[in-house]
Design a protein around this motif. Structure first.
Motif, PDB file in Angstrom:
ATOM      1  N   VAL A 198       0.519  -2.675  -1.313  1.00  0.00           N
ATOM      2  CA  VAL A 198       1.652  -3.090  -0.657  1.00  0.00           C
ATOM      3  C   VAL A 198       3.116  -3.377  -2.060  1.00  0.00           C
ATOM      4  CG1 VAL A 198       3.315  -3.656   1.255  1.00  0.00           C
ATOM      5  CG2 VAL A 198       1.592  -2.009   0.965  1.00  0.00           C
ATOM      6  N   ALA A 203       8.761   3.285   3.471  1.00  0.00           N
ATOM      7  CA  ALA A 203       8.939   1.652   3.017  1.00  0.00           C
ATOM      8  C   ALA A 203       9.843   2.192   4.743  1.00  0.00           C
ATOM      9  CB  ALA A 203       9.777   1.274   2.255  1.00  0.00           C
ATOM     10  N   ILE A 237       0.949  -1.725   5.240  1.00  0.00           N
ATOM     11  CA  ILE A 237       2.692  -1.376   5.817  1.00  0.00           C
ATOM     12  C   ILE A 237       2.524  -1.772   7.625  1.00  0.00           C
ATOM     13  CG2 ILE A 237       4.866  -0.573   5.521  1.00  0.00           C
ATOM     14  CD1 ILE A 237       4.170   1.134   4.010  1.00  0.00           C
TER      15      ILE A 237
END
Ligand code: TXA
Ligand code: MG
Length: 314
Positions: free
Chosen positions: A20, A133, A44
């Motif tokens: 990440v 994201a 994430i």
């Protein structure tokens, strides 16, 4: 330890290895992973401490590539894409099977956007997968608009932060989708509703949404600093709470008796949006009990700013 740097190849390497990486965009910094790799996407959620029912936006560099990951683009959304992309607008579109369920929380639509940032676009061009994201902040806290903001809160948990300077728009993308033949706004953001309506006609705004199953992540309390945020008439609120430690976040007017940040002395809403999250962080760092602020004009980016202030105060 985290590394803040400018090296797109290093960022690409980490991403391709399932790691990440924080990336800059014109809206806010994102916490990115290969969207086609469920194990990378899970990281994430862990790093952000984000509930897994809150779906992620995927990022890519061109609408042509988008068709690898979405089944179709309805005509009104195609018009918006042609006009505004790359830019601060996200589209909810029917996903292809290749997009893992963890990205969409099992929903049939995936959120996709084409950010406008030279560095991140150069990165996305190199990748044959999209980047999932969310904003690169711990869940529920203020979104980051500089690499230093990301580093302060998540630096210890990620191997690399791509430093693209301060985010020019400073507030998250506007989320749009369709229900039947109606264009719906699910989150107010960096692309104003007025500009969208110039292209597709009248839209429905549905962004306040504990009752909105299409956007489970739009929780009422979000963007929250440690201090309590009160919105209203600044003179009256500071008087009412004068026994407390107060900071003032104002739109145009200076308040010299308090720790004060003015968002835009000239009354420019785009400037105010670009400074909003940084200002909230700065005032919060003063360890005040209350941040007193006011509603901005309910037009253009003022609507997205008011939405974020309301969530910060919830
Ligand atoms: O500007 C932005 O959009 C930034 C930058 C990093 O691109 N990203 C961002 O992501 O704000 P995040 O995760 O903080 O907010 C995304 C929101 C979520 O609250 C979620 O509810 C909504 O988008 N969303 C994502 N996928 C969705 C889906 N399939 N259906 C409905 N809502 C979705
Ligand atoms: Mg967020």
């Amino acid at each position: 330890m985290s590394k803040i740097g400018l090296n797109i190849d290093i960022a690409a390497q980490y991403l391709s290895n399932g790691e990440v990486v924080a990336i800059p965009t014109e809206t806010v910094y994102g916490l990115a992973a290969n969207a086609l790799n469920p194990k990378a996407v899970v990281k994430i959620f862990d790093i952000k401490e984000r509930p897994s029912f809150d779906p992620l936006i995927i990022h890519t560099d061109s609408p042509e590539k988008a068709l690898l990951w979405v089944k179709e683009i309805p005509a009104p959304l195609q018009l918006l894409m042609d006009k505004f992309c790359p830019g601060p607008i996200t589209f909810l579109l029917p996903k292809r099977d290749i997009i893992p369920d963890i990205v969409t929380s099992g929903l049939k639509r995936v959120a996709i956007r084409f950010p406008s940032h030279t560095m991140t676009n150069a990165l996305l061009e190199k990748l044959d997968y999209p980047l999932a994201a969310p904003s690169a902040n711990p869940f529920g806290y203020i979104s980051p608009t500089t690499a230093a903001h990301v580093d302060q809160q998540l630096g210890a948990k990620i191997p690399y932060i791509l430093d693209g300077g301060s985010c020019s728009v400073g507030i998250e993308s506007t989320i749009v989708g369709m229900e039947g033949d109606k264009v719906i706004i699910y989150r107010k953001g960096g692309m104003s509703i007025e500009k969208i309506e110039e292209v597709v006609g009248e839209v429905e705004v549905r962004s306040h949404s504990s009752s909105n199953p299409a956007s489970p992540g739009m929780l009422k309390s979000h963007y929250a600093p440690k201090a309590k945020v009160l919105i209203g008439e600044i003179d009256a609120l500071t008087e009412e709470h004068k026994s407390k430690k107060i900071a003032v976040l104002s739109f145009k007017k200076k308040y010299s008796n308090f720790s004060n940040i003015v968002l835009s002395a000239g009354g420019d809403l785009a400037e105010a949006a670009s400074r909003l999250f940084g200002a909230l962080r700065e005032l919060d760092a003063l360890n005040v009990e209350i941040i007193v602020t006011e509603k901005l004009p309910e037009e253009g980016l003022g609507r997205a700013i008011n939405d974020r202030l309301a969530r910060a105060s919830a």
